[in-house]
Scaffold this active site. Structure first.
Site, PDB file in Angstrom:
ATOM      1  N   GLY A   9       0.206  -1.322   0.187  1.00  0.00           N
ATOM      2  CA  GLY A   9      -0.129  -0.057  -0.152  1.00  0.00           C
ATOM      3  C   GLY A   9       0.965   1.623  -0.006  1.00  0.00           C
ATOM      4  O   GLY A   9       0.483   1.990   0.431  1.00  0.00           O
ATOM      5  N   GLN A  13      -1.989   6.881   1.324  1.00  0.00           N
ATOM      6  CA  GLN A  13      -1.262   8.358   2.712  1.00  0.00           C
ATOM      7  C   GLN A  13      -0.729   7.390   3.589  1.00  0.00           C
ATOM      8  O   GLN A  13       0.446   8.144   3.671  1.00  0.00           O
ATOM      9  CB  GLN A  13      -2.749   8.340   3.119  1.00  0.00           C
ATOM     10  CG  GLN A  13      -2.545   9.438   4.573  1.00  0.00           C
ATOM     11  CD  GLN A  13      -3.195   9.485   5.826  1.00  0.00           C
ATOM     12  OE1 GLN A  13      -4.293  10.650   5.687  1.00  0.00           O
ATOM     13  NE2 GLN A  13      -3.842   8.818   6.464  1.00  0.00           N
ATOM     14  N   ASP A  14      -0.645   6.252   3.958  1.00  0.00           N
ATOM     15  CA  ASP A  14      -0.088   6.001   5.410  1.00  0.00           C
ATOM     16  C   ASP A  14       1.317   5.778   4.268  1.00  0.00           C
ATOM     17  O   ASP A  14       2.742   5.764   5.346  1.00  0.00           O
ATOM     18  CB  ASP A  14      -0.369   4.939   6.155  1.00  0.00           C
ATOM     19  CG  ASP A  14      -1.725   5.108   6.920  1.00  0.00           C
ATOM     20  OD1 ASP A  14      -2.551   6.655   6.895  1.00  0.00           O
ATOM     21  OD2 ASP A  14      -2.215   4.770   7.439  1.00  0.00           O
ATOM     22  N   LEU A  60      -2.177  -7.850  -4.094  1.00  0.00           N
ATOM     23  CA  LEU A  60      -2.452  -8.625  -2.067  1.00  0.00           C
ATOM     24  C   LEU A  60      -3.319  -9.789  -2.686  1.00  0.00           C
ATOM     25  O   LEU A  60      -3.624 -10.872  -1.699  1.00  0.00           O
ATOM     26  CB  LEU A  60      -3.079  -8.104  -1.493  1.00  0.00           C
ATOM     27  CG  LEU A  60      -2.201  -6.271  -0.803  1.00  0.00           C
ATOM     28  CD1 LEU A  60      -2.570  -5.237   0.224  1.00  0.00           C
ATOM     29  CD2 LEU A  60      -0.762  -7.073   0.392  1.00  0.00           C
ATOM     30  N   LEU A  81       0.058  -2.110   4.707  1.00  0.00           N
ATOM     31  CA  LEU A  81      -0.722  -0.864   4.487  1.00  0.00           C
ATOM     32  C   LEU A  81      -2.063  -1.653   3.751  1.00  0.00           C
ATOM     33  O   LEU A  81      -3.029  -0.377   3.401  1.00  0.00           O
ATOM     34  CB  LEU A  81       0.560   0.547   4.357  1.00  0.00           C
ATOM     35  CG  LEU A  81       0.859   0.609   5.635  1.00  0.00           C
ATOM     36  CD1 LEU A  81       2.087   1.599   5.532  1.00  0.00           C
ATOM     37  CD2 LEU A  81       0.562   0.323   6.895  1.00  0.00           C
ATOM     38  N   ALA A  83      -4.634  -2.461   1.680  1.00  0.00           N
ATOM     39  CA  ALA A  83      -6.376  -2.339   1.651  1.00  0.00           C
ATOM     40  C   ALA A  83      -7.033  -1.415   1.026  1.00  0.00           C
ATOM     41  O   ALA A  83      -7.171  -0.725   0.594  1.00  0.00           O
ATOM     42  CB  ALA A  83      -6.115  -2.295   2.944  1.00  0.00           C
ATOM     43  N   SER A  85      -9.883  -0.115   1.570  1.00  0.00           N
ATOM     44  CA  SER A  85      -9.734   1.221   3.223  1.00  0.00           C
ATOM     45  C   SER A  85     -11.082   1.723   3.263  1.00  0.00           C
ATOM     46  O   SER A  85     -11.397   2.125   4.484  1.00  0.00           O
ATOM     47  CB  SER A  85      -8.384   1.719   3.520  1.00  0.00           C
ATOM     48  OG  SER A  85      -9.098   3.033   2.040  1.00  0.00           O
ATOM     49  N   THR A 126      -8.077  -1.550  12.903  1.00  0.00           N
ATOM     50  CA  THR A 126      -8.859  -0.829  12.743  1.00  0.00           C
ATOM     51  C   THR A 126      -9.685   0.277  13.771  1.00  0.00           C
ATOM     52  O   THR A 126     -10.208  -1.246  14.484  1.00  0.00           O
ATOM     53  CB  THR A 126      -9.465   0.066  11.508  1.00  0.00           C
ATOM     54  OG1 THR A 126     -10.153   0.707  11.505  1.00  0.00           O
ATOM     55  CG2 THR A 126      -9.579  -1.243  11.126  1.00  0.00           C
ATOM     56  N   GLU A 128     -12.348   0.340  13.183  1.00  0.00           N
ATOM     57  CA  GLU A 128     -14.042   0.661  13.034  1.00  0.00           C
ATOM     58  C   GLU A 128     -13.366  -1.762  13.580  1.00  0.00           C
ATOM     59  O   GLU A 128     -15.378  -1.743  13.310  1.00  0.00           O
ATOM     60  CB  GLU A 128     -13.703  -0.252  11.343  1.00  0.00           C
ATOM     61  CG  GLU A 128     -14.061   1.001  10.862  1.00  0.00           C
ATOM     62  CD  GLU A 128     -15.582   1.608  10.301  1.00  0.00           C
ATOM     63  OE1 GLU A 128     -15.886   2.105  11.038  1.00  0.00           O
ATOM     64  OE2 GLU A 128     -16.154   0.515  10.707  1.00  0.00           O
ATOM     65  N   TYR A 150     -15.655  -3.960   5.571  1.00  0.00           N
ATOM     66  CA  TYR A 150     -14.091  -4.046   5.982  1.00  0.00           C
ATOM     67  C   TYR A 150     -14.225  -4.316   7.579  1.00  0.00           C
ATOM     68  O   TYR A 150     -13.520  -4.531   8.021  1.00  0.00           O
ATOM     69  CB  TYR A 150     -14.158  -2.317   6.173  1.00  0.00           C
ATOM     70  CG  TYR A 150     -13.321  -1.360   6.751  1.00  0.00           C
ATOM     71  CD1 TYR A 150     -11.818  -2.058   5.223  1.00  0.00           C
ATOM     72  CD2 TYR A 150     -12.759  -0.676   7.873  1.00  0.00           C
ATOM     73  CE1 TYR A 150     -10.676  -1.346   5.319  1.00  0.00           C
ATOM     74  CE2 TYR A 150     -11.601  -0.733   8.280  1.00  0.00           C
ATOM     75  CZ  TYR A 150     -10.664  -0.293   7.340  1.00  0.00           C
ATOM     76  OH  TYR A 150      -9.312   0.011   6.946  1.00  0.00           O
ATOM     77  N   LYS A 154     -11.532  -6.947   8.844  1.00  0.00           N
ATOM     78  CA  LYS A 154      -9.920  -6.290   9.447  1.00  0.00           C
ATOM     79  C   LYS A 154      -9.727  -7.568  10.716  1.00  0.00           C
ATOM     80  O   LYS A 154      -9.062  -7.663  11.278  1.00  0.00           O
ATOM     81  CB  LYS A 154      -9.970  -4.966   9.413  1.00  0.00           C
ATOM     82  CG  LYS A 154      -9.616  -4.513   8.310  1.00  0.00           C
ATOM     83  CD  LYS A 154      -7.961  -3.981   8.004  1.00  0.00           C
ATOM     84  CE  LYS A 154      -7.879  -3.473   7.424  1.00  0.00           C
ATOM     85  NZ  LYS A 154      -5.927  -2.531   7.116  1.00  0.00           N
ATOM     86  N   ARG A 185      -4.482  12.386   2.533  1.00  0.00           N
ATOM     87  CA  ARG A 185      -5.813  11.728   2.906  1.00  0.00           C
ATOM     88  C   ARG A 185      -6.648  11.846   1.581  1.00  0.00           C
ATOM     89  O   ARG A 185      -6.704  13.022   0.762  1.00  0.00           O
ATOM     90  CB  ARG A 185      -6.466  12.370   3.450  1.00  0.00           C
ATOM     91  CG  ARG A 185      -7.272  11.320   3.767  1.00  0.00           C
ATOM     92  CD  ARG A 185      -6.643   9.957   5.108  1.00  0.00           C
ATOM     93  NE  ARG A 185      -8.516  10.229   5.941  1.00  0.00           N
ATOM     94  CZ  ARG A 185      -8.212   8.319   6.076  1.00  0.00           C
ATOM     95  NH1 ARG A 185      -7.628   7.792   5.324  1.00  0.00           N
ATOM     96  NH2 ARG A 185      -9.416   8.290   7.042  1.00  0.00           N
TER      97      ARG A 185
END
Ligand code: NAP
Ligand code: GDD
Length: 344
Positions: A9, A13-14, A60, A81, A83, A85, A126, A128, A150, A154, A185
């Site tokens: 990933g 962002q990350d 992936l 990272l 996903a 997302s 996460t 979530e 999601y 996760k 983001r």
């Protein structure tokens, strides 16, 4: 020789913030990105990490693709990272989300176990997973109650990460990260949608910002702080699970208020529920409307985390507060709008 890190990933962002952090620490950074008509590189470029990051094709969903990468690079550290997302999309694509966010974790862990068992693994879990929360605030000991495909996917990845640690003694850690945002983001997430669309409205490039549930509350931190926490988890002698959060929650409405303030605007709210509108006090125009298409089939109303364990064991604390985060994102988006730059 510095360490080698592999980041799945990398285009997200990350991925961009982590690549920058690791490059600054002297790592060789290899990033996996999906092969498509073009690879998204603007985030790495904007953070000054593109030139030194080696980008390789990674899907992936493909076991052998993952296996060959682990066999070839034998990284000291792997940060998963990558996903699907976007929570909202997971309701439309639950099977794809399960494949990439759940099954791919097992693909990675199996490849590590088989050809690169010295590799330390970080799993992007996460908040979530807390979903319809059973206690407030949430810690590492709060029971999970995911509310989206999601979140469910996760949760599988989270438990697999723990299971491979316990079953095979691998160094696998899971970061239960609350929402973290930044000027890079994705535009579909509510924070960036607000900072970008209100900037466009101010400069006459858009009429209305359409949103869903304005009352949801999130514990929003800055992505730059959170990747530091990921790295600290992987450096710890013993692998473990940690919450990263700011300990403060705010509503979407508050995010809008502070974004407007940063733009020198003020919003007045009128009406209720799906008929609620936001009016620009200066122009008296309706600039915010509710579009029920942004409501979710099952909503997560309120997340707020306690990062006490990360503070105690890893010395991690967030450095950026909510107001600073909103301002940072708004200033970046207003500048892009004024300079007519597209970043998304
Ligand atoms: P992001 O910006 O959406 O980045 C995710 C990356 O994964 C994207 O670059 C995407 O590639 C890549 N990806 C998607 N499907 C893939 C596939 N099939 N094969 C290979 N790569 C694939 O997300 P983020 O905000 O950086 O978050 C990083 C991780 O942390 C994610 O796992 C997310 O679920 C998790 N997380 C995020 C937050 C948060 O608030 N940001 C909080 C908790 C956990 P494309 O660029 O090609 O789409
Ligand atoms: N995206 C979006 N768009 N969300 C909206 C909108 C809208 O127009 N209007 C209201 N919302 C509400 C959503 O219903 C949700 O309650 C909240 O804003 C936040 O939505 P997102 O920004 O999409 O983030 P998320 O909390 O669902 O998910 C993010 O954080 C998770 C950690 O808790 C993602 O980054 C996930 O990958 C991450 O795991």
């Amino acid at each position: 020789m510095g360490k080698t890190a592999f980041i799945t990933g990398i285009a997200g962002q990350d991925g961009a913030y982590l690549a920058k952090l690791l490059l600054d620490k002297g790592y060789r950074v290899i990033g996996g990105a999906r092969r498509s008509s073009h690879i998204v590189t603007w985030r790495l470029e904007e953070l000054g990490a593109l030139a030194d990051t080696e980008i390789v094709d990674l899907e992936l969903g493909e076991m052998l693709n993952i296996y060959r990468i682990l066999e070839k690079y034998q990284p000291d550290e792997l940060y998963n990272l990558g996903a699907q997302s976007f929570v909202a999309a997971s309701f439309e694509q639950p099977l794809y989300t399960a494949d990439i966010d759940a099954m791919a974790v097992t693909r990675l862990l199996e490849a590590i176990r088989t050809v690169s068992p010295q590799t330390r693994y970080y799993q992007a879990s996460t908040s979530e997973m807390f979903g319809k929360v059973v206690e407030t605030p949430q810690t590492e000991n709060t029971p999970f109650y995911p509310r989206s495909p999601y979140g469910v996917a996760k949760l599988y990845g989270h438990w697999m990460t723990i299971n491979y640690r316990e079953a095979y003694g691998l160094h696998t850690s899971s970061g239960i990260l609350f929402n973290h945002e930044s000027p890079v983001r994705g535009e579909n997430f509510v924070t960036r949608k607000i900072s970008l669309h209100l900037s466009q409205i101010k400069h006459g490039m858009r009429d209305v910002l359409e949103l869903g549930n304005l009352d949801a509350r999130r514990d929003w931190g800055f992505a730059g702080d959170y990747v530091e926490g990921m790295w600290r988890m992987v450096q710890a002698e013993k692998p473990d699970d940690y919450v990263l959060a700011t300990g403060e929650a705010h509503s979407i409405r508050e995010f809008i208020k502070y974004t407007a303030q940063a733009l020198g605007m003020a919003i007045e709210w009128r009406g209720k529920g799906p008929d609620e509108i936001g009016i620009d006090v200066k122009t008296n125009k309706t600039i915010i409307q509710i579009n029920p298409k942004y409501y979710r089939p099952a909503e997560v109303e309120h997340l707020i985390g306690v990062a006490e364990k990360a503070r105690e064991k890893l010395g991690w604390t967030p450095s950026t507060n909510f107001r600073e985060l909103v301002e940072m994102m708004t200033i970046a988006d207003e500048r892009r709008v004024v300079e007519n730059r597209v970043c998304g």
